[in-house]
Design an enzyme around this catalytic site. Structure first.
Site, PDB file in Angstrom:
ATOM      1  N   SER A  22       0.858  -1.178   0.000  1.00  0.00           N
ATOM      2  CA  SER A  22       0.000   0.000   0.000  1.00  0.00           C
ATOM      3  C   SER A  22       0.894   1.229   0.000  1.00  0.00           C
ATOM      4  CB  SER A  22      -0.906   0.011   1.234  1.00  0.00           C
ATOM      5  OG  SER A  22      -1.673   1.198   1.281  1.00  0.00           O
ATOM      6  N   ASN A  38     -12.770  13.371 -25.574  1.00  0.00           N
ATOM      7  CA  ASN A  38     -11.764  14.400 -25.864  1.00  0.00           C
ATOM      8  C   ASN A  38     -11.983  15.022 -27.230  1.00  0.00           C
ATOM      9  OD1 ASN A  38     -10.475  13.821 -23.439  1.00  0.00           O
ATOM     10  ND2 ASN A  38      -8.970  12.455 -24.371  1.00  0.00           N
ATOM     11  N   ASP A 242      -5.953  13.130 -29.993  1.00  0.00           N
ATOM     12  CA  ASP A 242      -7.396  13.403 -30.045  1.00  0.00           C
ATOM     13  C   ASP A 242      -7.645  14.834 -30.505  1.00  0.00           C
ATOM     14  OD1 ASP A 242      -7.794  10.836 -29.008  1.00  0.00           O
ATOM     15  OD2 ASP A 242      -7.843  11.562 -26.939  1.00  0.00           O
TER      16      ASP A 242
END
Length: 311
Positions: A22, A38, A242
């Site tokens: 963790s 996008n 994009d």
């Protein structure tokens, strides 16, 4: 998220068969994304009225509001009753190593979407099939061919997942094929096609080349290379392709030439590059026109500005 240490310092070399770690992170940033969203956002900024098609979860409400405020028609978005909207979760350490996961979630339900009911009540010129659930991408390409819809193929990140036969099915009959330089090589490798085979299968091939701009090849073999707009800063390359697609298609829709389309694509791409996040950029019309003119000339800037909102 950002972890202010090194992942490798937490790994025990002799005990990797069981890993339970963790990381206490010191930063969390949540940003909007997704290739189709996008592109649709950028088209909205450019004054178009794009129709977004895809599958999301009920957690999409805030994102929907953002897109609609920026000119995107979201009526064709399917909302899952069971799954959350797809998301990419990434933690980066101080050495820029990354541990990441992609949750597809509701995206898998996009394979159940039929285009005809979405497009029937709308004046749509072109369907752009962007990275999505692979079965959805193939279904949409098949439907476009069957119903005679003009479409652009943008397999991008899903090229690694699609088989050679599936890639050929995605591309065959497209008016436009979008890839970056690496994806272009991968497409040829997977399909077994030559460059001539691709020209016979699609109308126009558009290959982005990063800082080198873009290459456009038409079916008759005519080739055009368009330089990129010089960057002022390099903040985040995510979503740059994009942005290019949105600028290119916005220009094509208004009747501009392929050269002007690639130039506008490069202008939008550099706007995305210079901010962190794929939809955090804004278009200052006066500055955008000035940058365009400095790169491509005043005549080109005037031609584009007459068709699109560049000031």
């Amino acid at each position: 998220m950002h972890f202010p240490g090194k992942f490798t310092d937490q790994l025990v070399a002799d005990n990797l068969q069981q890993v339970s770690l963790s990381f206490l992170v010191d930063d969390l940033v949540v940003r909007r994304g997704g290739a189709a969203a996008n592109i649709a956002f950028a088209l909205g900024v450019l004054g178009r009225r794009p129709v977004l098609v895809g599958a999301v979860g009920e957690d999409f409400a805030d994102y929907r509001s953002w897109l609609e405020r920026n000119g995107v028609d979201c009526a064709g978005v399917h909302v899952s009753e069971y799954a959350h909207t797809a998301r990419f979760v990434c933690t980066t350490d101080q050495a820029f190593n990354q541990i990441a996961s992609f949750y597809a979630g509701a995206m898998t339900e996009a394979r159940n979407i039929e285009l005809a009911p979405v497009l029937a009540a709308r004046d749509v010129d072109l369907v752009l099939i962007s990275p999505n659930d692979p079965k959805a991408m193939l279904r949409h390409a098949d439907e476009c061919r069957q119903r005679g819809y003009r479409f652009a193929s943008d397999p991008s990140q899903q090229l690694a997942r699609l088989s050679g036969e599936e890639v050929r099915r995605m591309v065959e009959g497209a008016d436009y094929l979008f890839t970056n330089r690496y994806e272009w090589g991968l497409l040829l490798q997977k399909t077994g096609w030559s460059e001539d085979d691709v020209r016979a299968a699609v109308g126009v091939r558009v290959t982005t080349l990063g800082a080198d701009g873009a290459e456009i090849v038409e079916r008759d073999g005519q080739r055009l290379e368009v330089p990129a707009v010089p960057e002022i800063a390099r903040a985040d390359p995510t979503g740059v392709g994009d942005g290019f697609r949105a600028g290119f298609l916005a220009a094509v829709e208004t009747g501009l030439s392929l050269e002007r389309a690639a130039q506008l694509g490069s202008l939008i791409a550099v706007h995305v590059l210079e901010v962190t996040g794929t939809q955090e950029w804004t278009l200052d019309h006066g500055r955008a026109r000035k940058r365009f003119a400095e790169t491509y000339g005043e005549d080109a800037a005037a031609e584009v500005a007459a068709a699109l909102p560049l000031g």
